[in-house]
Scaffold this motif. Structure first.
Motif, PDB file in Angstrom:
ATOM      1  N   THR A 178      -3.956   0.198  -9.091  1.00  0.00           N
ATOM      2  CA  THR A 178      -2.368   0.219  -9.070  1.00  0.00           C
ATOM      3  C   THR A 178      -1.732   0.242 -10.332  1.00  0.00           C
TER       4      THR A 178
ATOM      5  N   THR B  25      -1.017   7.831   2.301  1.00  0.00           N
ATOM      6  CA  THR B  25      -0.092   6.691   2.407  1.00  0.00           C
ATOM      7  C   THR B  25      -0.076   5.791   3.552  1.00  0.00           C
TER       8      THR B  25
ATOM      9  N   VAL C   5      -0.371  -2.113  -2.854  1.00  0.00           N
ATOM     10  CA  VAL C   5       0.602  -3.014  -3.292  1.00  0.00           C
ATOM     11  C   VAL C   5       1.343  -3.814  -2.319  1.00  0.00           C
TER      12      VAL C   5
ATOM     13  N   VAL D 161       6.262  -5.419  -0.519  1.00  0.00           N
ATOM     14  CA  VAL D 161       7.151  -4.449  -0.917  1.00  0.00           C
ATOM     15  C   VAL D 161       8.410  -4.378  -0.021  1.00  0.00           C
TER      16      VAL D 161
ATOM     17  N   LEU E 221      11.241   1.000  -0.940  1.00  0.00           N
ATOM     18  CA  LEU E 221      10.214   2.056  -1.173  1.00  0.00           C
ATOM     19  C   LEU E 221      11.117   3.273  -1.601  1.00  0.00           C
TER      20      LEU E 221
ATOM     21  N   GLY F 255       6.837   1.360  -4.758  1.00  0.00           N
ATOM     22  CA  GLY F 255       7.153   0.124  -4.149  1.00  0.00           C
ATOM     23  C   GLY F 255       7.899  -0.728  -5.098  1.00  0.00           C
TER      24      GLY F 255
ATOM     25  N   LYS G 126       3.050   1.334  -8.175  1.00  0.00           N
ATOM     26  CA  LYS G 126       2.565   2.300  -7.275  1.00  0.00           C
ATOM     27  C   LYS G 126       1.003   2.374  -7.300  1.00  0.00           C
TER      28      LYS G 126
ATOM     29  N   TYR H 247       0.595   0.144   1.227  1.00  0.00           N
ATOM     30  CA  TYR H 247       1.823  -0.636   0.685  1.00  0.00           C
ATOM     31  C   TYR H 247       2.194  -1.662   2.002  1.00  0.00           C
TER      32      TYR H 247
END
Lengths: 262, 324
Positions: free
Chosen positions: A222, B89, B114, B117, B120, B129, B143, B152
């Protein structure tokens, strides 16, 4: 029985946070760091197992040279020794990269149980216990509010939003604990003095066979793009009740109605 | 543009509110098709509702192995759905169970995660995010580095659920191979404590939280009544859970849960920084405390200084009357 307790050095929740805008990382020396509160529960639980059944308990900390104050703090509860993984290349690692390093350190060790807090108070991702378990190919019993060890298995009462579930897995296993599991003791003076003499071994990435290109700020999975302070919130109206409760209740109903919250 | 895969959390085939919110966000922000994953017994019944919010394909695995909180079969299902859909994703509801599932899945797929969040945005073809950090003191945009599966975790109530006008999705039964390791962790007993029909704290739009100022466990009856009349959940401060007045899983704060409801009411909670770290991103904050200097007042949109034992009964009565 050999138990390893991963611990983290974290900034004090109450301290002001300072961000290095070049690296978008927290300046970890801006305030006095502390032992992650959640790790005190896992240490306490490990100590109870040691006192009841006999066990060697080792603390494992990934952190820079000055994390040794945190490691000694952990040892002062009565643990037997410590392993520190320190390497400049680790700085800025995300949860997965830290789990990768922890897993590499654990892979070099014999252990029956890894006991850790369910999250760190700084990043609070709640990801590391599961990631660690996956790297090591072990079961993970997380959010434990009760732990029993018997016949080569760990059984936990796992806290859920609506109660708990009793979950069992064979050892070796990763167990993460929540606050409800115990009431941590205070270190004794004797414990604090003894902690200074407990063995502390240090390892770097090369010793663990971890490629520096897998960890650290630039190689984590990340990436932080931007960090901005949230504008401070201003206090709204504050009214004083007259002691009857009715004035306060009425004002509150009016506020909620005006905000379209009722 | 590859599709976005949404993990749908459901209760016996009825998708939870948060799932509809995330499907909506994926449709509005994702730039591609929305596929969903429904796992567990009866899961397929949720496909229609997912379609109504914008999902075009539903991967369904009606597996008994995916009992609630059995992590490893769920990981296998998620990884299988990721491969089947071609998604890069994954959006999922950020909660403790999913942190276990996604934590393992990210390691297994060399992905990145991540968490928590609240917004987005699409940067080219990559999702970015936005999340509060350090208890909401700062906001971070982050990200997953390109070329990796990106997971996410989306906070409840971060997005509004809106129907798309779409029909039912194409349902694709998911083939999942489970090896022995997937079943080594066994759930042997499930104990449900009565939540009095209240929503889960992390999903609730309203949370009424009680603290030391309640005086005893009995004080939580008032907090529960206020929560009920507002259709909300009950939270507690660490002082209250430490004292045994309310179960630990309701604790809000540094060592408990992070919540961000539309309305948070703190009754008898002074608002130490450790507590504020778990709730200060609530949209509207109300404080009731007899100590006019309680720190919670500093971030409260509305504060009442007074005895909560006197204030809550007429408040509950008035709200109940308005509700009819």
């Amino acid at each position: 029985m050999r138990i390893i307790c991963p611990v983290k050095r974290v900034p004090d929740t109450a301290a002001d946070k300072s961000i290095d805008q070049d690296t978008l990382t927290l300046d970890r020396d801006a305030s006095d760091p502390v032992l992650n509160a959640n790790d005190e529960w896992s240490i306490e639980e490990a100590m109870r197992i040691k006192e009841r059944d006999g066990a060697e308990v080792i603390v494992l900390c990934v952190g820079p040279e000055n994390a040794q104050t945190t490691i000694r703090k952990a040892l002062s509860y009565g643990l037997d020794g410590a392993i520190q993984v320190a390497d400049p290349a680790i700085a800025g690692s995300d949860a997965k990269a830290i789990a990768r390093v922890l897993a590499a350190a654990l892979a070099e060790e014999d252990f029956d149980l890894v006991l850790m807090g369910n999250q760190s108070s700084d990043a609070r991702t709640m990801l590391v216990p599961a990631m660690l378990a996956e790297y090591l190919g072990l079961p993970a019993l997380t959010y434990a509010k009760r732990l029993q060890l018997a016949d080569g298995s760990a059984t936990v009462d796992r806290e859920t939003p609506s109660g708990h579930q009793t979950v069992t897995a064979p050892l070796p296993a990763i167990v993460s604990v929540v606050e409800a599991i115990n009431e941590p003791r205070y270190p004794s003076f004797k414990g604090i003095m003894a902690a200074k003499k407990k063995p502390l071994e240090t390892r770097d990435l090369a010793a663990l066979g971890v490629d520096a290109g897998e960890v650290g700020l630039a190689n984590s999975s990340t990436q932080v793009l931007e960090i901005t302070p949230r504008p401070p919130k201003e206090a709204g109206d504050k009214i004083e009740d007259d002691g009857s409760g009715v004035v306060g209740a009425k004002a509150l109903v009016e506020f909620l109605a005006a905000q379209k919250l009722i | 543009m590859s599709p976005i895969l949404v993990f749908v959390d459901h209760d016996h085939g009825t998708p939870k509110k948060v799932s509809n919110q995330i499907i909506t966000a994926a449709r509005q922000r994702g730039g591609g098709e929305v596929h969903v994953l429904l796992m567990g017994e009866g899961a397929g019944a949720g496909a229609a509702q997912a379609g109504a919010h914008g999902a075009t394909t539903a991967y369904v695995w009606e597996a008994g192995e995916v009992a609630e909180y059995a992590t490893e079969p769920a990981v296998a299902g998620l990884v299988a759905a990721l491969e089947a859909s071609g998604a890069t994703t994954v959006l999922y509801p950020a909660d403790p169970f999913m942190s276990d599932v996604v934590g393992r899945a990210a390691v297994r797929t060399d992905g990145g995660v991540v968490t928590d969040v609240v917004d987005l945005t699409l940067d080219g073809t990559e999702m970015v995010g936005t999340k509060p950090i350090f208890g909401g003191a700062m906001i971070s945009r982050c990200k997953v580095r390109g070329g990796r599966p990106a997971f996410y975790g989306v906070a409840a109530n971060a997005f509004a659920a809106e129907e798309s006008g779409g029909g039912p999705p194409e349902v694709v039964p998911l083939e999942v191979d489970l090896d022995d390791t997937a079943t080594r962790t066994r759930v042997v007993e499930v104990v449900e404590q009565s939540a009095g029909g209240r929503p889960e704290m992390t999903e609730a739009g309203v949370i009424v939280a009680g603290g030391r100022g309640l005086g005893d466990a009995e004080g939580f009856r008032l907090v529960e009544q206020l929560a009920d009349v507002l259709d909300g959940a009950v939270g507690a401060s660490r002082a209250a859970t430490d004292a045994g007045w309310y179960p630990h899983q309701h604790q809000i704060g540094q060592t408990g849960k992070t919540v961000a409801p539309q309305l948070y009411i703190g009754a008898g909670i002074s608002g130490a920084i450790q507590h504020r770290a778990g709730m200060q991103t609530a949209q509207t904050i109300v404080a009731i405390n007899k100590d006019a200097d309680a720190p919670l007042f500093a971030i409260a949109d509305f504060g009442v200084v007074g005895d909560l034992h006197k204030i809550l009964p007429p408040l509950i009565e008035e709200l109940a009357a308005r509700k009819g």
